[in-house]
Design an enzyme around this catalytic site. Structure first.
Site, mmCIF file in Angstrom:
data_model
loop_
_atom_site.group_PDB
_atom_site.id
_atom_site.type_symbol
_atom_site.label_atom_id
_atom_site.label_comp_id
_atom_site.label_asym_id
_atom_site.label_seq_id
_atom_site.Cartn_x
_atom_site.Cartn_y
_atom_site.Cartn_z
ATOM 1 N N SER A 1 -5.026 6.438 13.337
ATOM 2 C CA SER A 1 -5.399 7.567 12.481
ATOM 3 C C SER A 1 -5.854 8.756 13.311
ATOM 4 N N LEU B 1 -7.603 14.939 -0.773
ATOM 5 C CA LEU B 1 -7.266 16.193 -1.455
ATOM 6 C C LEU B 1 -6.062 16.088 -2.394
ATOM 7 N N ASP C 1 0.056 -9.042 1.789
ATOM 8 C CA ASP C 1 -0.955 -8.116 1.275
ATOM 9 C C ASP C 1 -1.949 -8.938 0.455
ATOM 10 N N TYR D 1 -14.976 3.799 9.938
ATOM 11 C CA TYR D 1 -13.527 3.670 9.763
ATOM 12 C C TYR D 1 -12.801 4.136 11.026
ATOM 13 N N LYS E 1 -10.577 1.960 13.977
ATOM 14 C CA LYS E 1 -9.201 2.236 14.446
ATOM 15 C C LYS E 1 -9.196 2.433 15.961
ATOM 16 N N ASN F 1 -6.228 -3.158 -2.427
ATOM 17 C CA ASN F 1 -6.100 -1.746 -2.782
ATOM 18 C C ASN F 1 -4.676 -1.433 -3.262
ATOM 19 N N LYS G 1 -9.417 1.946 4.324
ATOM 20 C CA LYS G 1 -9.113 3.271 4.885
ATOM 21 C C LYS G 1 -9.998 4.427 4.409
ATOM 22 N N ILE H 1 1.470 3.805 2.298
ATOM 23 C CA ILE H 1 2.444 4.048 3.377
ATOM 24 C C ILE H 1 3.331 2.819 3.573
ATOM 25 N N PRO I 1 -20.015 16.262 4.181
ATOM 26 C CA PRO I 1 -20.561 15.793 5.454
ATOM 27 C C PRO I 1 -19.486 15.091 6.279
ATOM 28 N N GLY I 2 -19.460 15.402 7.570
ATOM 29 C CA GLY I 2 -18.512 14.739 8.464
ATOM 30 C C GLY I 2 -17.181 15.461 8.605
ATOM 31 N N GLY J 1 0.808 -1.216 0.000
ATOM 32 C CA GLY J 1 0.000 0.000 0.000
ATOM 33 C C GLY J 1 0.841 1.264 0.000
HETATM 34 P P1 NAD Z 1 -3.491 1.520 1.377
HETATM 35 O O1 NAD Z 1 -4.874 1.128 1.049
HETATM 36 O O2 NAD Z 1 -2.661 2.123 0.300
HETATM 37 O O3 NAD Z 1 -2.697 0.290 1.993
HETATM 38 C C1 NAD Z 1 -3.324 -0.734 2.729
HETATM 39 C C2 NAD Z 1 -2.848 -2.052 2.174
HETATM 40 O O4 NAD Z 1 -3.482 -3.119 2.908
HETATM 41 C C3 NAD Z 1 -3.211 -2.240 0.708
HETATM 42 O O5 NAD Z 1 -2.086 -2.682 -0.013
HETATM 43 C C4 NAD Z 1 -4.320 -3.299 0.732
HETATM 44 O O6 NAD Z 1 -4.316 -4.098 -0.434
HETATM 45 C C5 NAD Z 1 -3.945 -4.068 1.986
HETATM 46 N N1 NAD Z 1 -5.078 -4.781 2.606
HETATM 47 C C6 NAD Z 1 -6.319 -4.302 2.844
HETATM 48 N N2 NAD Z 1 -7.069 -5.245 3.415
HETATM 49 C C7 NAD Z 1 -6.288 -6.341 3.559
HETATM 50 C C8 NAD Z 1 -6.488 -7.646 4.077
HETATM 51 N N3 NAD Z 1 -7.691 -8.032 4.575
HETATM 52 N N4 NAD Z 1 -5.462 -8.516 4.057
HETATM 53 C C9 NAD Z 1 -4.249 -8.165 3.557
HETATM 54 N N5 NAD Z 1 -4.012 -6.946 3.042
HETATM 55 C C10 NAD Z 1 -5.018 -6.043 3.045
HETATM 56 O O7 NAD Z 1 -3.563 2.516 2.629
HETATM 57 P P2 NAD Z 1 -2.440 3.430 3.265
HETATM 58 O O8 NAD Z 1 -2.781 4.844 2.975
HETATM 59 O O9 NAD Z 1 -1.112 2.919 2.937
HETATM 60 O O10 NAD Z 1 -2.767 3.185 4.798
HETATM 61 C C11 NAD Z 1 -2.053 2.243 5.558
HETATM 62 C C12 NAD Z 1 -2.616 2.233 6.958
HETATM 63 O O11 NAD Z 1 -2.540 3.538 7.518
HETATM 64 C C13 NAD Z 1 -4.076 1.807 7.053
HETATM 65 O O12 NAD Z 1 -4.229 1.043 8.231
HETATM 66 C C14 NAD Z 1 -4.807 3.121 7.198
HETATM 67 O O13 NAD Z 1 -6.012 2.966 7.873
HETATM 68 C C15 NAD Z 1 -3.815 3.931 7.996
HETATM 69 N N6 NAD Z 1 -3.931 5.381 7.814
HETATM 70 C C16 NAD Z 1 -3.817 5.915 6.574
HETATM 71 C C17 NAD Z 1 -3.916 7.304 6.416
HETATM 72 C C18 NAD Z 1 -3.828 7.944 5.067
HETATM 73 O O14 NAD Z 1 -4.215 9.095 4.925
HETATM 74 N N7 NAD Z 1 -3.317 7.272 4.044
HETATM 75 C C19 NAD Z 1 -4.118 8.121 7.534
HETATM 76 C C20 NAD Z 1 -4.225 7.523 8.784
HETATM 77 C C21 NAD Z 1 -4.115 6.153 8.919
HETATM 78 C C1 WQD Z 2 -8.402 17.205 3.427
HETATM 79 C C2 WQD Z 2 -9.104 18.534 3.267
HETATM 80 C C3 WQD Z 2 -11.459 18.343 2.800
HETATM 81 C C4 WQD Z 2 -11.005 16.473 -1.127
HETATM 82 C C5 WQD Z 2 -8.870 11.619 5.635
HETATM 83 C C6 WQD Z 2 -9.392 10.658 6.663
HETATM 84 C C7 WQD Z 2 -8.383 10.464 7.756
HETATM 85 C C8 WQD Z 2 -7.049 10.065 7.178
HETATM 86 C C9 WQD Z 2 -6.599 11.036 6.152
HETATM 87 C C10 WQD Z 2 -7.068 7.651 7.085
HETATM 88 C C11 WQD Z 2 -10.468 18.592 3.951
HETATM 89 C C12 WQD Z 2 -10.727 18.967 1.640
HETATM 90 C C13 WQD Z 2 -10.759 17.045 0.109
HETATM 91 C C14 WQD Z 2 -11.567 17.272 -2.160
HETATM 92 C C15 WQD Z 2 -11.559 19.151 -0.664
HETATM 93 N N1 WQD Z 2 -7.118 8.792 6.527
HETATM 94 N N2 WQD Z 2 -11.031 18.369 0.328
HETATM 95 N N3 WQD Z 2 -11.817 18.575 -1.881
HETATM 96 O O1 WQD Z 2 -10.637 14.193 5.402
HETATM 97 O O2 WQD Z 2 -8.620 15.275 6.495
HETATM 98 O O3 WQD Z 2 -8.684 12.860 6.271
HETATM 99 O O4 WQD Z 2 -7.610 11.173 5.136
HETATM 100 O O5 WQD Z 2 -6.937 7.405 8.244
HETATM 101 O O6 WQD Z 2 -8.869 9.470 8.575
HETATM 102 O O7 WQD Z 2 -10.573 11.204 7.217
HETATM 103 O O8 WQD Z 2 -8.373 14.195 4.236
HETATM 104 O O9 WQD Z 2 -7.577 14.626 1.979
HETATM 105 O O10 WQD Z 2 -9.972 13.883 2.301
HETATM 106 O O11 WQD Z 2 -9.301 16.160 3.033
HETATM 107 O O12 WQD Z 2 -11.817 20.346 -0.475
HETATM 108 O O13 WQD Z 2 -11.824 16.795 -3.267
HETATM 109 O O14 WQD Z 2 -9.360 18.748 1.870
HETATM 110 O O15 WQD Z 2 -12.688 18.943 3.003
HETATM 111 O O16 WQD Z 2 -10.626 19.874 4.461
HETATM 112 P P1 WQD Z 2 -9.193 14.194 5.639
HETATM 113 P P2 WQD Z 2 -8.812 14.645 2.809
#
Ligand code: NAD
Ligand code: WQD
Length: 372
Positions: free
Chosen positions: A147, A222, A53, A171, A175, A57, A107, A34, A315-316, A32
């Site tokens: 998160s 975004l 994996d 979601y 977490k 996704n 996610k 990160i 929303p949210g 994924g």
């Molecule tokens: P991502 O979707 O790119 O990576 C997640 C990976 O997990 C993917 O490769 C997907 O194929 C794999 N996966 C999903 N379900 C699975 C399963 N049941 N078994 C095995 N593999 C599975 O997401 P990311 O952005 O890299 O996020 C990684 C982690 O960080 C997640 O736990 C997410 O909730 C958390 N997180 C992400 C963000 C963000 O903004 N990207 C923010 C906060 C927390």
């Molecule tokens: C950022 C800002 C939107 C899209 C989400 C999850 C959070 C974490 C990170 C996993 C906000 C604005 C967005 C667009 C916009 N993920 N926006 N137009 O909502 O802060 O966080 O991702 O854990 O849990 O909630 O990130 O990038 O969606 O939004 O104006 O098309 O950009 O309103 O202010 P968010 P985001």
């Protein structure tokens, strides 16, 4: 379960500083966004890696890119679902794992409101399946992806780890539930050590342009949306609300470069043994940026303004989510170093080099069947 191992005859050089002490880390969700950047960071620092994996996704081609950047191989890659304890157990049987970094989860906040059962099943059920398997195999060290969404609409200003959680989506609740479970496990089973990292908004890409964020379908977040507008895949950005009580009326978030995020995982692994129990750390820069600041910065690095239109609030959404990022600095001497321009520049490079994400990228690993 599909398994692939490197062809060591290909002779990629090690070339990395050995970790101290050398250790083997299992990375779930390693393909994924990160996870893949963290794999590079860990390989660069001498860790031996096992990745799992189910590619729900992501794509297996990511690992070829990880290995190309790091100039080292991932020890083994398994295609499996983390809820499949039998398959997971076979991986632990086969490899001597010292610690786990657990990224695998669904996610998307919006999707979670439509598919709450799937989110709880994968995110919570996947975590308990992993914990059971770790326990059965005597592995007790875990770095967990949490998160900033657990804070929900909990507060204003910078949010410290002590801010009470108020998750507002399935979601975020999934977490938060994982955090509660991990905390309880650590209290009752003192051999466990868990570091929960609450990421704020990880964005950007590897500076090589080989790894980045490649959402399937319309981006929900975004930065990838802006990148797709910049390259002409989408006409304009919809800015969700300009009537928040913020500097320019648009939402404020704490964007952190994915390379800083990856680095923090390596530092966390170095500190896993510092203290028993569960410990929570925010991963952010500690500085908020508005939507319009991101739009302007991206326009600057891409060389042309990003077309946008103000629409209603999503929303949210909350007005502001900014990390108090001092705990990691205090305990680990670590803080993010890359700024918003770095984030936009690297995201833009990835978008230019991979206009359709990883789709069509050539070259995978050798696939073999079964854990062997
Ligand atoms: P991502 O979707 O790119 O990576 C997640 C990976 O997990 C993917 O490769 C997907 O194929 C794999 N996966 C999903 N379900 C699975 C399963 N049941 N078994 C095995 N593999 C599975 O997401 P990311 O952005 O890299 O996020 C990684 C982690 O960080 C997640 O736990 C997410 O909730 C958390 N997180 C992400 C963000 C963000 O903004 N990207 C923010 C906060 C927390
Ligand atoms: C950022 C800002 C939107 C899209 C989400 C999850 C959070 C974490 C990170 C996993 C906000 C604005 C967005 C667009 C916009 N993920 N926006 N137009 O909502 O802060 O966080 O991702 O854990 O849990 O909630 O990130 O990038 O969606 O939004 O104006 O098309 O950009 O309103 O202010 P968010 P985001």
């Amino acid at each position: 379960m599909t398994h692939s191992e490197p062809d060591h005859q290909r002779g990629l050089a090690g070339g990395a500083r050995p970790a101290s002490p050398p250790s083997t880390v299992l990375v779930t969700g390693g393909a994924g966004f990160i996870g893949s950047h963290t794999c590079v960071e860990l390989l660069d620092h001498g860790y031996e890696l096992i990745a799992v994996d189910n590619y729900s996704n992501s794509t297996p081609q990511v690992f070829s890119r990880v290995e190309r950047i790091a100039d080292r191989f991932v020890g083994a890659v398994y295609e499996l679902d983390i809820r499949d304890r039998h398959a997971l157990s076979a991986v632990f049987d086969r490899h001597s794992v010292d610690a786990v970094v657990h990224f695998a989860a669904h996610k998307a906040v919006g999707e979670s409101t439509r598919m709450p059962v799937e989110y709880y099943d994968t995110n919570v059920g996947g975590t308990t399946a992993l914990l059971r398997t770790m326990r059965e195999h005597g592995v007790h060290q875990l770095v967990f992806s949490s998160s900033s969404s657990v804070y929900g609409d909990a507060g204003h200003g910078s949010l410290s780890e002590d801010t009470p959680a108020r998750p507002t989506s399935p979601y975020a609740a999934s977490k938060w539930l994982c955090e509660r479970i991990l905390d309880d496990v650590c209290r009752r089973l003192p051999e466990f050590t868990v570091l929960c990292l609450r990421y704020f908004n990880p964005v950007g890409a590897h500076p090589s342009g080989l790894l980045g964020e490649a959402p399937v379908g319309v981006p929900e977040n975004l930065m990838p949306y802006v990148a797709q507008v910049a390259i002409g895949l989408r006409e304009r950005l919809h800015v969700f609300g300009d009537d928040y009580a913020t500097v320019d009326g648009t939402g404020i978030r704490d964007y952190i470069h994915v390379m800083d995020t990856a680095e923090a995982h390596r530092v966390a692994l170095d500190h896993l043994a510092d203290a028993p129990g569960m410990h929570v750390y925010n991963l952010g820069v500690g500085r908020g940026r508005s939507v319009l600041e991101v739009v302007e910065a991206f326009g600057e690095v891409s060389g042309s303004p990003i077309p946008y239109q103000i629409v209603g609030r999503r929303p949210g959404d909350v007005a502001e989510l900014v990390a108090d990022a001092t705990a990691a600095a205090r305990d680990w001497g670590w803080q993010a170093t890359r700024d918003l321009i770095d984030m936009c520049r690297d995201a833009w490079r990835f978008q230019q080099l991979n206009p359709h994400g990883y789709a069509g990228s050539a070259g995978g690993r050798n696939a073999m069947s079964g854990p062997g």
